[in-house]
Design a protein around this motif. Sequence first.
Motif, PDB file in Angstrom:
ATOM      1  N   ASP A 138     -26.782 -57.081  58.235  1.00 24.53           N
ATOM      2  CA  ASP A 138     -27.571 -56.145  59.025  1.00 24.53           C
ATOM      3  C   ASP A 138     -28.358 -56.977  60.043  1.00 24.53           C
ATOM      4  O   ASP A 138     -29.450 -57.466  59.769  1.00 24.53           O
ATOM      5  CB  ASP A 138     -28.514 -55.358  58.096  1.00 24.53           C
ATOM      6  CG  ASP A 138     -29.275 -54.263  58.825  1.00 24.53           C
ATOM      7  OD1 ASP A 138     -29.052 -54.082  60.026  1.00 24.53           O
ATOM      8  OD2 ASP A 138     -30.107 -53.597  58.174  1.00 24.53           O
ATOM      9  N   ILE A 139     -27.755 -57.167  61.205  1.00 26.74           N
ATOM     10  CA  ILE A 139     -28.269 -58.116  62.197  1.00 26.74           C
ATOM     11  C   ILE A 139     -29.562 -57.590  62.829  1.00 26.74           C
ATOM     12  O   ILE A 139     -29.676 -56.407  63.146  1.00 26.74           O
ATOM     13  CB  ILE A 139     -27.222 -58.364  63.293  1.00 26.74           C
ATOM     14  CG1 ILE A 139     -25.929 -58.918  62.672  1.00 26.74           C
ATOM     15  CG2 ILE A 139     -27.761 -59.312  64.355  1.00 26.74           C
ATOM     16  CD1 ILE A 139     -26.095 -60.247  61.995  1.00 26.74           C
ATOM     17  N   ARG A 140     -30.522 -58.471  62.996  1.00 25.54           N
ATOM     18  CA  ARG A 140     -31.758 -58.125  63.708  1.00 25.54           C
ATOM     19  C   ARG A 140     -31.680 -58.611  65.152  1.00 25.54           C
ATOM     20  O   ARG A 140     -30.786 -59.359  65.538  1.00 25.54           O
ATOM     21  CB  ARG A 140     -32.974 -58.764  63.028  1.00 25.54           C
ATOM     22  CG  ARG A 140     -32.905 -60.275  62.978  1.00 25.54           C
ATOM     23  CD  ARG A 140     -34.264 -60.902  62.804  1.00 25.54           C
ATOM     24  NE  ARG A 140     -34.165 -62.321  62.478  1.00 25.54           N
ATOM     25  CZ  ARG A 140     -33.923 -63.284  63.346  1.00 25.54           C
ATOM     26  NH1 ARG A 140     -33.726 -62.991  64.631  1.00 25.54           N
ATOM     27  NH2 ARG A 140     -33.854 -64.551  62.958  1.00 25.54           N
ATOM     28  N   GLU A 141     -32.666 -58.170  65.940  1.00 23.49           N
ATOM     29  CA  GLU A 141     -32.816 -58.650  67.301  1.00 23.49           C
ATOM     30  C   GLU A 141     -33.330 -60.099  67.292  1.00 23.49           C
ATOM     31  O   GLU A 141     -33.701 -60.639  66.245  1.00 23.49           O
ATOM     32  CB  GLU A 141     -33.822 -57.776  68.066  1.00 23.49           C
ATOM     33  CG  GLU A 141     -33.349 -56.363  68.311  1.00 23.49           C
ATOM     34  CD  GLU A 141     -32.406 -56.253  69.495  1.00 23.49           C
ATOM     35  OE1 GLU A 141     -31.942 -57.295  69.996  1.00 23.49           O
ATOM     36  OE2 GLU A 141     -32.127 -55.117  69.928  1.00 23.49           O
ATOM     37  N   THR A 142     -33.390 -60.695  68.468  1.00 27.31           N
ATOM     38  CA  THR A 142     -34.018 -61.995  68.633  1.00 27.31           C
ATOM     39  C   THR A 142     -35.148 -61.882  69.654  1.00 27.31           C
ATOM     40  O   THR A 142     -35.178 -60.944  70.464  1.00 27.31           O
ATOM     41  CB  THR A 142     -33.017 -63.064  69.115  1.00 27.31           C
ATOM     42  OG1 THR A 142     -32.461 -62.640  70.366  1.00 27.31           O
ATOM     43  CG2 THR A 142     -31.908 -63.273  68.098  1.00 27.31           C
ATOM     44  N   ASP A 143     -36.072 -62.796  69.594  1.00 26.55           N
ATOM     45  CA  ASP A 143     -37.158 -62.967  70.565  1.00 26.55           C
ATOM     46  C   ASP A 143     -38.271 -61.926  70.450  1.00 26.55           C
ATOM     47  O   ASP A 143     -39.426 -62.266  70.239  1.00 26.55           O
ATOM     48  CB  ASP A 143     -36.632 -63.017  71.995  1.00 26.55           C
ATOM     49  CG  ASP A 143     -35.645 -64.143  72.199  1.00 26.55           C
ATOM     50  OD1 ASP A 143     -36.074 -65.307  72.158  1.00 26.55           O
ATOM     51  OD2 ASP A 143     -34.441 -63.863  72.363  1.00 26.55           O
ATOM     52  N   TYR A 144     -37.942 -60.633  70.616  1.00 28.36           N
ATOM     53  CA  TYR A 144     -38.930 -59.557  70.524  1.00 28.36           C
ATOM     54  C   TYR A 144     -38.234 -58.290  70.052  1.00 28.36           C
ATOM     55  O   TYR A 144     -37.042 -58.097  70.266  1.00 28.36           O
ATOM     56  CB  TYR A 144     -39.591 -59.267  71.881  1.00 28.36           C
ATOM     57  CG  TYR A 144     -40.353 -60.433  72.468  1.00 28.36           C
ATOM     58  CD1 TYR A 144     -41.705 -60.618  72.187  1.00 28.36           C
ATOM     59  CD2 TYR A 144     -39.717 -61.350  73.312  1.00 28.36           C
ATOM     60  CE1 TYR A 144     -42.401 -61.692  72.724  1.00 28.36           C
ATOM     61  CE2 TYR A 144     -40.413 -62.421  73.860  1.00 28.36           C
ATOM     62  CZ  TYR A 144     -41.756 -62.590  73.550  1.00 28.36           C
ATOM     63  OH  TYR A 144     -42.440 -63.661  74.074  1.00 28.36           O
ATOM     64  N   ASP A 145     -38.995 -57.407  69.427  1.00 29.69           N
ATOM     65  CA  ASP A 145     -38.498 -56.062  69.129  1.00 29.69           C
ATOM     66  C   ASP A 145     -39.671 -55.194  68.688  1.00 29.69           C
ATOM     67  O   ASP A 145     -40.737 -55.705  68.306  1.00 29.69           O
ATOM     68  CB  ASP A 145     -37.424 -56.092  68.040  1.00 29.69           C
ATOM     69  CG  ASP A 145     -36.550 -54.843  68.033  1.00 29.69           C
ATOM     70  OD1 ASP A 145     -36.689 -54.023  68.967  1.00 29.69           O
ATOM     71  OD2 ASP A 145     -35.740 -54.666  67.101  1.00 29.69           O
ATOM     72  N   ALA A 146     -39.463 -53.877  68.766  1.00 27.06           N
ATOM     73  CA  ALA A 146     -40.461 -52.916  68.307  1.00 27.06           C
ATOM     74  C   ALA A 146     -40.073 -52.444  66.914  1.00 27.06           C
ATOM     75  O   ALA A 146     -38.985 -51.889  66.729  1.00 27.06           O
ATOM     76  CB  ALA A 146     -40.535 -51.734  69.271  1.00 27.06           C
ATOM     77  N   TRP A 147     -40.946 -52.662  65.935  1.00 22.64           N
ATOM     78  CA  TRP A 147     -40.679 -52.291  64.547  1.00 22.64           C
ATOM     79  C   TRP A 147     -41.728 -51.306  64.049  1.00 22.64           C
ATOM     80  O   TRP A 147     -42.894 -51.353  64.481  1.00 22.64           O
ATOM     81  CB  TRP A 147     -40.701 -53.528  63.647  1.00 22.64           C
ATOM     82  CG  TRP A 147     -39.459 -54.370  63.706  1.00 22.64           C
ATOM     83  CD1 TRP A 147     -38.423 -54.256  64.585  1.00 22.64           C
ATOM     84  CD2 TRP A 147     -39.134 -55.467  62.846  1.00 22.64           C
ATOM     85  NE1 TRP A 147     -37.470 -55.210  64.325  1.00 22.64           N
ATOM     86  CE2 TRP A 147     -37.879 -55.972  63.256  1.00 22.64           C
ATOM     87  CE3 TRP A 147     -39.778 -56.078  61.773  1.00 22.64           C
ATOM     88  CZ2 TRP A 147     -37.262 -57.054  62.634  1.00 22.64           C
ATOM     89  CZ3 TRP A 147     -39.169 -57.151  61.139  1.00 22.64           C
ATOM     90  CH2 TRP A 147     -37.918 -57.631  61.561  1.00 22.64           C
ATOM     91  N   PRO A 148     -41.338 -50.439  63.093  1.00 19.98           N
ATOM     92  CA  PRO A 148     -42.293 -49.555  62.447  1.00 19.98           C
ATOM     93  C   PRO A 148     -42.660 -50.080  61.061  1.00 19.98           C
ATOM     94  O   PRO A 148     -41.918 -50.861  60.470  1.00 19.98           O
ATOM     95  CB  PRO A 148     -41.494 -48.259  62.306  1.00 19.98           C
ATOM     96  CG  PRO A 148     -40.093 -48.756  62.005  1.00 19.98           C
ATOM     97  CD  PRO A 148     -39.939 -50.083  62.746  1.00 19.98           C
ATOM     98  N   GLY A 149     -43.793 -49.660  60.546  1.00 23.42           N
ATOM     99  CA  GLY A 149     -44.121 -49.991  59.162  1.00 23.42           C
ATOM    100  C   GLY A 149     -45.603 -50.263  58.952  1.00 23.42           C
ATOM    101  O   GLY A 149     -46.312 -50.671  59.879  1.00 23.42           O
TER     102      GLY A 149
END
Length: 514
Positions: free
Chosen positions: A437-448
Amino acid sequence: MGPLFKNSGLPTYHDAMLFVRMKPQQHQRSFEAALAVARAPQSAGLQALAFFERAGLVKRVTPVSRTSPHFTSRMLVRPAREPNSKPEVLGVSGEEVEGWSAPSLSLNAALDGRTPGGATSLIELVSDTDVRQLQLALAGDPTVASVSRVPMRYLAAKSQSVSTASAKKRSPAPAAGRIAAVPPPAHTMWNLRKIKWDETRNRGGFDDGSRIKVAVLDTGIDTDHPDLKEQIAQYTFEHPDLPGASSSQDLIGHGTHVAGTIAATINNALGINGISRARIHAWKIFDDRPDLLAYLDGTAEFAYFVDPVMYLRALLDCADAGIDVVNLSIGGGGAPDPTESAAFEELLANGTTIVAAMGNERRDGSPTSYPAAIPGVIAVGATNLQDRITNFSNRGNHVTIAAPGDAIWSTLPTYPGQLGWKAERGPDGRWRQGKADIRETDYDAWPGTSMAAPHVAAAAALYIANGGQRNPAVIRSALASSADKVPAMGGQDFTPDFGYGRLNLEQLIAGISQ
């Protein structure tokens, strides 16, 4: 939008593991000495433990304490930023302790060391079926202070990816020096506007917290991230005496994301702005091996979870290092064992403020999650752009405050990684590891609520930096009294959703001089 980490429906305790804490004994420095005491008729528990070892039922014994001769760690220490000051050095460097080799499966592993209330070791058995028998035997031993199952702590586990491609720009594919998800201009970050970050920084005499130590106990950190590396003071990541491989990389990205909210470099024309300039002290408390997690609905995945020894060692390190604020964006349903509880009590008694995420299981009935529910901990819920509680944020009477926790832009490692791995049925019917389950790199918007907690950790750091008392109870009270009573609270001073309201950084800092 990125992953939403949940842990409902997952195991509460580790299989085939026990924490055993010995009563302090004068001149008793090891299991060998303890087993000598076991010859006495009343020491039936240690006799049982010795029997289990001889029968080949004990897989491994690992001392928790960092001061054991069987322990060393590998860490990165950043040089001091001031020309005439010294670099911060915590613990041992990467070399093995002279004369030590990897511990055997023997009970010769040392039980001596600085764990609160007595030396503690993790006992791993071959089978979970033997745990109850050994636990009962040890519980009745006069030399044993406590014996308990080992609670599981997750970021957790089932990552539920939500596709909102229209919410962000994407490059066709990540390339060297490029980012896959492009954050909005730093001055437009909704979460910083909501807590009145600009107004706070414009106050006369404002201190951005560059002398405050904030600990991030998490999945690791990208020490070379261009928007973060200047704020990283120290990073502990490897434990050669533990069986799991642990590299310096933050494969999941969760710890790097949390650290960016706290202290990404401010106004550097790159990426995002962190809330403070606090010095990040990072401890990786996850190893790099995903394990199979089976859910009650019949599905499964290979995911990462907290290593109990790495976690307890990090808590002890924080007490020794004089950390000002600890951020714990982790959780689990298992009540703390006595060693974890003692570590929290020691941190709080030493003036360390502990901030923890409430958890993301609202749709599953908001089960109580620890460490957020540990007394003295500041538990944080998550709000959205409309100042409403998010549809995932746990509710409970132990919540202290809420903070932005939906679509939060922050740093991610500059190298590839994954949130976990799919589980697939093999020809033999057993689960096997599938696609990542690949994630983004550098930056991303996450909830939690994991993303909400670091807002409050950074706020606590700024409170101390600007003259507030370095006292967890005082800081908790200040956060509560300065929080905004948002309309969704219905005019109440406290609700199980918001606690005492949504974080208002300007009012928190303004209240110091009143």
